[in-house]
Design a protein around this motif. Structure first.
Motif, PDB file in Angstrom:
ATOM      1  N   GLU A 203       3.946 193.644  46.063  1.00  6.92           N
ATOM      2  CA  GLU A 203       2.962 194.615  45.596  1.00  6.92           C
ATOM      3  C   GLU A 203       1.861 193.926  44.780  1.00  6.92           C
ATOM      4  N   SER A 204       2.145 192.703  44.349  1.00  7.44           N
ATOM      5  CA  SER A 204       1.173 191.990  43.529  1.00  7.44           C
ATOM      6  C   SER A 204      -0.051 191.625  44.348  1.00  7.44           C
ATOM      7  N   ALA A 205      -1.210 191.674  43.729  1.00 10.41           N
ATOM      8  CA  ALA A 205      -2.452 191.311  44.424  1.00 10.41           C
ATOM      9  C   ALA A 205      -2.877 189.893  44.091  1.00 10.41           C
ATOM     10  N   ASP A 206      -2.077 189.184  43.334  1.00 10.41           N
ATOM     11  CA  ASP A 206      -2.421 187.830  42.912  1.00 10.41           C
ATOM     12  C   ASP A 206      -1.236 186.909  43.128  1.00 10.41           C
ATOM     13  N   PRO A 207      -1.237 185.958  44.049  1.00  8.15           N
ATOM     14  CA  PRO A 207      -2.394 185.601  44.877  1.00  8.15           C
ATOM     15  C   PRO A 207      -2.557 186.562  46.056  1.00  8.15           C
ATOM     16  N   PRO A 208      -3.642 186.403  46.813  1.00  7.22           N
ATOM     17  CA  PRO A 208      -3.851 187.299  47.949  1.00  7.22           C
ATOM     18  C   PRO A 208      -2.805 187.078  49.035  1.00  7.22           C
ATOM     19  N   PHE A 209      -2.606 188.057  49.833  1.00 13.34           N
ATOM     20  CA  PHE A 209      -1.624 187.996  50.915  1.00 13.34           C
ATOM     21  C   PHE A 209      -2.326 188.069  52.264  1.00 13.34           C
ATOM     22  N   ARG A 210      -1.638 187.597  53.266  1.00  7.27           N
ATOM     23  CA  ARG A 210      -2.051 187.819  54.649  1.00  7.27           C
ATOM     24  C   ARG A 210      -0.969 188.656  55.318  1.00  7.27           C
TER      25      ARG A 210
ATOM     26  N   PHE B 289      -0.864 184.268  50.825  1.00  6.04           N
ATOM     27  CA  PHE B 289      -1.931 183.674  51.621  1.00  6.04           C
ATOM     28  C   PHE B 289      -1.865 182.157  51.648  1.00  6.04           C
ATOM     29  N   ASP B 290      -1.382 181.553  50.535  1.00  5.77           N
ATOM     30  CA  ASP B 290      -1.370 180.093  50.465  1.00  5.77           C
ATOM     31  C   ASP B 290      -0.082 179.482  51.011  1.00  5.77           C
ATOM     32  N   ALA B 291       0.808 180.309  51.561  1.00  7.82           N
ATOM     33  CA  ALA B 291       2.072 179.792  52.090  1.00  7.82           C
ATOM     34  C   ALA B 291       1.881 179.222  53.486  1.00  7.82           C
ATOM     35  N   TYR B 292       2.523 178.082  53.739  1.00 10.51           N
ATOM     36  CA  TYR B 292       2.522 177.535  55.098  1.00 10.51           C
ATOM     37  C   TYR B 292       3.574 178.218  55.963  1.00 10.51           C
ATOM     38  N   PHE B 293       4.587 178.797  55.331  1.00 12.52           N
ATOM     39  CA  PHE B 293       5.565 179.539  56.118  1.00 12.52           C
ATOM     40  C   PHE B 293       5.027 180.927  56.434  1.00 12.52           C
ATOM     41  N   GLY B 294       5.757 181.655  57.285  1.00  7.48           N
ATOM     42  CA  GLY B 294       5.289 182.954  57.733  1.00  7.48           C
ATOM     43  C   GLY B 294       6.326 184.050  57.570  1.00  7.48           C
ATOM     44  N   ILE B 295       6.192 185.091  58.367  1.00  9.99           N
ATOM     45  CA  ILE B 295       6.977 186.302  58.198  1.00  9.99           C
ATOM     46  C   ILE B 295       8.471 186.089  58.430  1.00  9.99           C
ATOM     47  N   HIS B 296       8.820 185.261  59.400  1.00  5.68           N
ATOM     48  CA  HIS B 296      10.244 185.042  59.672  1.00  5.68           C
ATOM     49  C   HIS B 296      10.920 184.331  58.499  1.00  5.68           C
ATOM     50  N   THR B 297      10.215 183.369  57.920  1.00  4.40           N
ATOM     51  CA  THR B 297      10.746 182.680  56.746  1.00  4.40           C
ATOM     52  C   THR B 297      10.867 183.637  55.572  1.00  4.40           C
ATOM     53  N   LEU B 298       9.850 184.474  55.387  1.00  2.00           N
ATOM     54  CA  LEU B 298       9.869 185.401  54.269  1.00  2.00           C
ATOM     55  C   LEU B 298      11.043 186.373  54.363  1.00  2.00           C
ATOM     56  N   ARG B 299      11.323 186.859  55.552  1.00  2.84           N
ATOM     57  CA  ARG B 299      12.481 187.749  55.711  1.00  2.84           C
ATOM     58  C   ARG B 299      13.783 187.001  55.390  1.00  2.84           C
ATOM     59  N   ALA B 300      13.852 185.741  55.738  1.00  3.76           N
ATOM     60  CA  ALA B 300      15.050 184.953  55.420  1.00  3.76           C
ATOM     61  C   ALA B 300      15.203 184.763  53.911  1.00  3.76           C
ATOM     62  N   ILE B 301      14.082 184.577  53.206  1.00  2.02           N
ATOM     63  CA  ILE B 301      14.135 184.460  51.748  1.00  2.02           C
ATOM     64  C   ILE B 301      14.743 185.720  51.149  1.00  2.02           C
ATOM     65  N   GLU B 302      14.334 186.861  51.676  1.00  2.00           N
ATOM     66  CA  GLU B 302      14.821 188.140  51.173  1.00  2.00           C
ATOM     67  C   GLU B 302      16.285 188.375  51.554  1.00  2.00           C
ATOM     68  N   ASN B 303      16.664 187.922  52.729  1.00  2.15           N
ATOM     69  CA  ASN B 303      18.011 188.204  53.236  1.00  2.15           C
ATOM     70  C   ASN B 303      19.077 187.265  52.693  1.00  2.15           C
ATOM     71  N   PHE B 304      18.692 186.039  52.336  1.00  2.54           N
ATOM     72  CA  PHE B 304      19.697 185.026  52.010  1.00  2.54           C
ATOM     73  C   PHE B 304      19.465 184.392  50.634  1.00  2.54           C
ATOM     74  N   PRO B 305      19.484 185.191  49.566  1.00  4.72           N
ATOM     75  CA  PRO B 305      19.431 184.599  48.219  1.00  4.72           C
ATOM     76  C   PRO B 305      20.840 184.161  47.813  1.00  4.72           C
ATOM     77  N   ILE B 306      21.362 183.123  48.452  1.00  2.95           N
ATOM     78  CA  ILE B 306      22.787 182.791  48.351  1.00  2.95           C
ATOM     79  C   ILE B 306      23.045 181.637  47.383  1.00  2.95           C
ATOM     80  N   SER B 307      22.664 180.440  47.750  1.00  3.52           N
ATOM     81  CA  SER B 307      23.059 179.256  46.979  1.00  3.52           C
ATOM     82  C   SER B 307      22.011 178.805  45.981  1.00  3.52           C
ATOM     83  N   GLY B 308      20.762 179.215  46.200  1.00  9.31           N
ATOM     84  CA  GLY B 308      19.682 178.686  45.367  1.00  9.31           C
ATOM     85  C   GLY B 308      19.196 177.327  45.814  1.00  9.31           C
ATOM     86  N   GLU B 309      19.839 176.760  46.811  1.00 11.38           N
ATOM     87  CA  GLU B 309      19.397 175.487  47.398  1.00 11.38           C
ATOM     88  C   GLU B 309      18.669 175.780  48.699  1.00 11.38           C
ATOM     89  N   THR B 310      17.480 175.257  48.836  1.00 17.40           N
ATOM     90  CA  THR B 310      16.715 175.461  50.065  1.00 17.40           C
ATOM     91  C   THR B 310      16.919 174.283  51.013  1.00 17.40           C
TER      92      THR B 310
END
Length: 482
Positions: free
Chosen positions: A10-17, A30-51
């Protein structure tokens, strides 16, 4: 990157695509090199804290595979030269260490590694778009799935990346083990002339030299270097070109062999294409074997550390036959106490590796039909084992073994007082008399040597030859050699 920016859309800072997938639209920073599939994985798997970015070898392996695929698709006329060029350039940057902080999915994830593959596709695609002069997310120009992932599936890319990363990690582990082995070899040479009492079941046994004791540690490690080299060969058989389940659907009939050749050329690793890609896509046996060898390494090095702790115990009420270099104060309450902290930390690494092997075994067994969905935890377990064993070997070599010294007086005293030395008398005075000598020495505290002289069972000259370190610690101790 601030994690809250990834989770608070919901934040407007930074901008989103805005990006779109089969579930609908989603706002991506907007400044992320990853995309929507990665973002959904971030939301789905907050497991170990290790990326996955915590494993540079894995990220470099993914980039290498994507580059090899792009070049293969170019050769086959499936990908145009402009797109192939920028994909390869982006991959080279990632291989060189760039953008690893954009590989943000958790190492423990559902989906058989799909999130990891998607993360790689998106980062490489968005960097390639920049190289073309376009903004990130402009997938009409160059698409993560259609172009970066062309002729591929997670199910052949991910296990191939694991094998490539494991090959490099294990190769580095072997180097660390070799350095540790050489330290033990040097100590074996340094301690070659120091006679000591051997022990079985923690009871006095026959004499040996401290050099012989340390040489066994070098041999134990050297054997496992060879076992790891053998295990590396299993990492060289890959299923790249199998795509979804091993049938090669959506790929050119020559793709598998060409991409394997390119991967071989790019890495210098003797990769071969599995004869049966359907089998290779579902079978995790090579990972089970590698994990088992890592467990073997851990167990044997842990046993060595147990010995070092025993041999250095004391300093007044233990074995005190060797001194470990003091690394830090050992107690917050007991002045002067120094603990064997380096062997202790390596013991703990071994316990972890043994547990990791159990995890790998369960995960490999849990595979069903044409795919094993649990390769992410297999990868995480093996990579942790390799990384920690490598660090443990280095620390043990440089901060412990290299600085070990021997307590020659204590070794000599132990030998002179040991009744285990009576075993050497068997060929000369017989088992019954040797037993009597041992019993009397134990009861009176008189040394075996003094008893033999007092009872005139052997002459001083005979005893000097008998108790020579070279004689006591090698075959050939027979009456005719007197």
């Amino acid at each position: 990157m601030n994690e809250s920016l990834l989770l608070d859309h919901e934040s407007a800072d930074p901008p989103f695509r805005s990006e779109h997938d089969l579930l609908g639209n989603h706002q991506v920073p907007f400044d992320a090199y990853f995309g929507i599939h990665t973002l959904r994985a971030i939301e789905n798997f907050p497991i170990s804290g290790e990326t996955i970015g915590c494993y540079p070898d894995l990220i470099a392996a993914l980039a290498t595979i994507k580059a090899a695929a792009a070049l293969t698709n170019l050769d086959l006329g499936l990908l145009d030269e402009e797109r192939a060029d920028v994909i390869v350039r982006a991959c080279e940057e990632v291989k060189g260490g760039a953008l690893h902080d954009h590989f943000v999915v958790d190492v423990i994830q559902g989906g058989a590694g799909t999130s990891t593959n998607m993360n790689a596709n998106e980062v490489i695609a968005n960097r390639a778009l920049e190289l073309l002069g376009h903004v990130r997310g402009d997938y009409g120009r160059l698409h993560p799935n259609e172009h970066v992932n062309m002729s591929q599936s997670t199910n052949d890319v991910y296990p191939t990346a694991l094998r490539l990363a494991a090959y490099r990690g294990v190769s580095a582990l072997i180097v660390a083990m070799s350095a540790l082995r050489r330290e033990f070899e040097q100590k074996a040479e340094e301690f070659a002339g120091l006679l000591k009492v051997g022990r079985t079941q923690l009871q006095d046994a026959v004499p040996m030299t401290l050099g012989q004791e340390f040489s066994t540690y070098a041999v134990m490690i050297g054997e496992d270097e060879e076992r790891l080299q053998d295990a590396l060969l299993l990492m060289c058989e890959i299923n790249l070109g199998a795509t979804a389940i091993g049938t090669g659907i959506n790929s050119h009939r020559d793709y598998a062999f060409i991409v394997c050749a390119k991967l071989r050329q790019m890495t210098g690793i003797p990769f071969t294409t599995a004869q049966n890609l359907i089998e290779a896509t579902q079978d995790c046996g090579s990972f089970v074997h590698l994990s088992g060898v890592l467990k073997r390494v851990a167990i044997k090095i842990s046993k060595i550390c147990n010995d070092l702790r025993l041999l250095s115990s004391g300093p007044r009420t233990g074995f005190c036959e060797i001194n470990l270099p003091p690394m830090q104060a050992g107690s917050s309450i007991m002045p002067g106490k120094v603990n064997p902290v380096i062997p202790e930390v390596v013991n703990q690494i071994a316990f972890e590796v043994i547990g990791n092997d159990v995890t790998v075994s369960f995960a490999a067994e849990a595979g069903q039909l044409q795919l094993n969905a649990f390769e992410p935890i297999i990868a995480h377990s093996i990579f942790k084992s390799v990384r920690h064993l490598r660090a443990g070997c280095t620390v043990l070599a440089t901060r412990c073994v290299s600085g070990i010294t021997a307590n020659a007086d204590q070794l000599r005293s132990n030998v002179s007082r040991s009744i285990g030395i009576a075993t050497a008398l068997n060929p000369f005075i017989g088992y019954a008399k040797a037993t009597d000598i041992a019993r009397e020495a134990l009861a009176t505290g008189e040394s075996v040597l003094d008893l033999l002289l007092r009872k005139q069972l052997l002459s001083r000259h005979q005893l000097e030859r008998l108790f020579d370190p070279d004689t006591l610690t090698k075959p050939g101790l027979l009456p005719e050699s007197r």
